[in-house]
Design a protein around this motif. Structure first.
Motif, short mmCIF file in Angstrom:
data_model
loop_
_atom_site.label_atom_id
_atom_site.label_comp_id
_atom_site.label_asym_id
_atom_site.label_seq_id
_atom_site.Cartn_x
_atom_site.Cartn_y
_atom_site.Cartn_z
N ARG A 37 -20.21 -6.54 0.95
CA ARG A 37 -18.99 -6.64 0.30
C ARG A 37 -18.35 -7.99 0.73
NH1 ARG A 37 -14.77 -2.24 1.60
NH2 ARG A 37 -14.78 -3.48 3.61
N VAL A 38 -17.90 -8.65 -0.34
CA VAL A 38 -17.01 -9.74 -0.42
C VAL A 38 -15.51 -9.33 -0.31
CG1 VAL A 38 -16.38 -11.72 -1.38
CG2 VAL A 38 -18.84 -11.31 -1.17
N LEU A 39 -14.81 -9.64 0.67
CA LEU A 39 -13.57 -9.32 0.70
C LEU A 39 -12.59 -10.53 0.67
CD1 LEU A 39 -13.95 -6.73 3.76
CD2 LEU A 39 -13.98 -6.37 1.29
N GLU A 40 -11.81 -10.58 -0.32
CA GLU A 40 -10.83 -12.00 -0.57
C GLU A 40 -9.55 -11.33 -1.00
OE1 GLU A 40 -10.82 -15.90 -3.48
OE2 GLU A 40 -12.25 -14.43 -3.61
N THR A 41 -8.51 -11.92 -0.31
CA THR A 41 -6.92 -11.73 -0.51
C THR A 41 -6.92 -11.41 -1.95
OG1 THR A 41 -6.61 -13.58 0.95
CG2 THR A 41 -4.81 -12.61 -0.43
N PHE A 42 -6.38 -10.17 -2.10
CA PHE A 42 -5.85 -9.58 -3.67
C PHE A 42 -6.91 -9.14 -4.56
CE2 PHE A 42 -1.60 -11.68 -2.18
CZ PHE A 42 -0.90 -10.33 -2.16
N HIS A 43 -8.26 -9.15 -3.84
CA HIS A 43 -9.39 -8.87 -4.86
C HIS A 43 -9.51 -7.50 -4.21
CE1 HIS A 43 -10.39 -12.59 -7.26
NE2 HIS A 43 -9.66 -12.95 -6.30
N PRO A 44 -10.23 -6.43 -4.98
CA PRO A 44 -10.90 -5.23 -4.54
C PRO A 44 -12.16 -5.92 -4.15
CG PRO A 44 -10.65 -4.99 -6.87
CD PRO A 44 -9.78 -6.31 -6.49
N GLN A 140 -9.85 4.10 -1.32
CA GLN A 140 -9.81 3.39 0.12
C GLN A 140 -9.29 1.71 0.18
OE1 GLN A 140 -10.98 5.15 2.81
NE2 GLN A 140 -10.75 6.74 0.86
N VAL A 141 -8.96 1.46 -1.33
CA VAL A 141 -8.14 -0.07 -1.32
C VAL A 141 -7.12 0.13 -1.95
CG1 VAL A 141 -10.46 -1.21 -0.96
CG2 VAL A 141 -9.64 -0.52 -3.47
N GLU A 142 -6.03 -0.63 -1.47
CA GLU A 142 -4.67 -0.74 -2.02
C GLU A 142 -4.32 -1.80 -2.73
OE1 GLU A 142 -0.58 -0.66 0.76
OE2 GLU A 142 -1.20 1.00 0.69
N GLY A 143 -3.81 -1.98 -3.69
CA GLY A 143 -3.45 -3.25 -4.18
C GLY A 143 -2.06 -3.79 -4.24
N PRO A 144 -1.51 -4.45 -4.96
CA PRO A 144 -1.82 -5.18 -6.22
C PRO A 144 -3.20 -5.84 -6.11
CG PRO A 144 -0.16 -6.23 -5.51
CD PRO A 144 -0.08 -5.21 -4.35
N PHE A 145 -3.91 -5.77 -7.28
CA PHE A 145 -4.96 -6.51 -7.49
C PHE A 145 -4.90 -7.68 -8.36
CE2 PHE A 145 -5.98 -2.01 -6.75
CZ PHE A 145 -6.61 -2.14 -5.57
N LYS A 146 -5.39 -8.95 -8.10
CA LYS A 146 -5.45 -10.00 -9.07
C LYS A 146 -6.21 -9.60 -10.14
CE LYS A 146 -6.54 -14.64 -8.95
NZ LYS A 146 -7.29 -15.92 -8.18
N GLY A 147 -5.70 -10.14 -11.40
CA GLY A 147 -6.18 -9.49 -12.79
C GLY A 147 -5.37 -8.32 -13.49
N ASP A 148 -4.65 -7.82 -12.53
CA ASP A 148 -3.58 -6.66 -13.19
C ASP A 148 -2.43 -7.27 -13.87
OD1 ASP A 148 -1.76 -4.85 -13.52
OD2 ASP A 148 -1.97 -3.77 -11.36
N PRO A 149 -2.22 -7.13 -15.44
CA PRO A 149 -1.30 -7.64 -16.17
C PRO A 149 0.25 -7.36 -15.50
CG PRO A 149 -2.57 -6.13 -17.34
CD PRO A 149 -3.25 -6.20 -16.03
N ASN A 150 0.12 -6.24 -14.82
CA ASN A 150 1.44 -5.85 -14.05
C ASN A 150 1.68 -6.80 -12.99
OD1 ASN A 150 1.88 -3.81 -16.10
ND2 ASN A 150 0.48 -2.44 -14.71
N HIS A 151 0.89 -7.68 -12.56
CA HIS A 151 1.08 -8.49 -11.47
C HIS A 151 0.79 -9.91 -11.82
CE1 HIS A 151 2.60 -5.61 -8.58
NE2 HIS A 151 1.60 -4.66 -9.26
N PRO A 152 1.41 -10.41 -12.91
CA PRO A 152 0.99 -11.86 -13.16
C PRO A 152 1.01 -12.99 -12.25
CG PRO A 152 3.40 -11.30 -14.03
CD PRO A 152 2.71 -9.98 -13.46
#
Length: 155
Positions: A37-44, A140-152
């Motif tokens: 798994r690649v784990l990067e800030t704000f990415h699932p 198992q993962v909690e956002g917000p996530f990069k790419g989510d239009p609700n979090h520009p």
């Protein structure tokens, strides 16, 4: 529960034993309990899958240009083909990744949104939004996530 805001930047690579299953075009593309798994800030997490577990008979090198990741290097793409059906540039690999990500060499990642379904430990994955991203969202993962239009602010 993992909070993606707590993932590192630059990203971290973790060995994983989750049960992974991916179906595409009515076929099983991969089923394994071995992944990275690649784990990067704000990415699932993005799952990379071992070549020996992939149904490589469904993969055809894709035409077009490779892409470049500032962390991992140059990615090569594959189309998924079954019979007359084709999904363009749905799978990628790093044949010669950067030193930091050398363990990824030859392993495959994919866009969950282009598959019939992806599962982690029996739970169906929600694809990360945005056509550029290959993250796998589970309970198992909690956002917000990069790419989510609700979090520009994260786009």
């Amino acid at each position: 529960m993992e909070r993606v805001r707590d993932y590192p930047r630059p990203p971290r690579l973790d060995a994983c034993q989750d049960q992974i299953r991916v179906e595409v075009l009515g076929e099983v593309l991969v089923e394994t309990q071995r992944s990275l798994r690649v784990l990067e800030t704000f990415h699932p997490p993005t799952y990379y899958l071992p070549p020996e577990a992939m149904n490589q008979g469904l993969l055809v090198p894709a035409p077009g240009r490779p892409s470049f990741c500032e962390w991992k290097g140059v990615a090569s793409y594959y189309d998924v083909v079954a019979g007359e059906q084709r999904i363009n540039r749905a799978v990628w690999t790093y044949n010669h990744p950067s030193e930091r990500f050398r363990e990824l060499a030859g392993w495959f990642a994919l866009y969950p949104g282009q598959m019939d379904g992806c599962w982690v430990n029996g739970e169906r994955v929600i694809p990360q939004q945005g056509e550029f991203y290959g993250g796998w969202i589970t309970s198992q993962v909690e956002g917000p996530f990069k790419g989510d239009p609700n979090h520009p602010e994260l786009i």
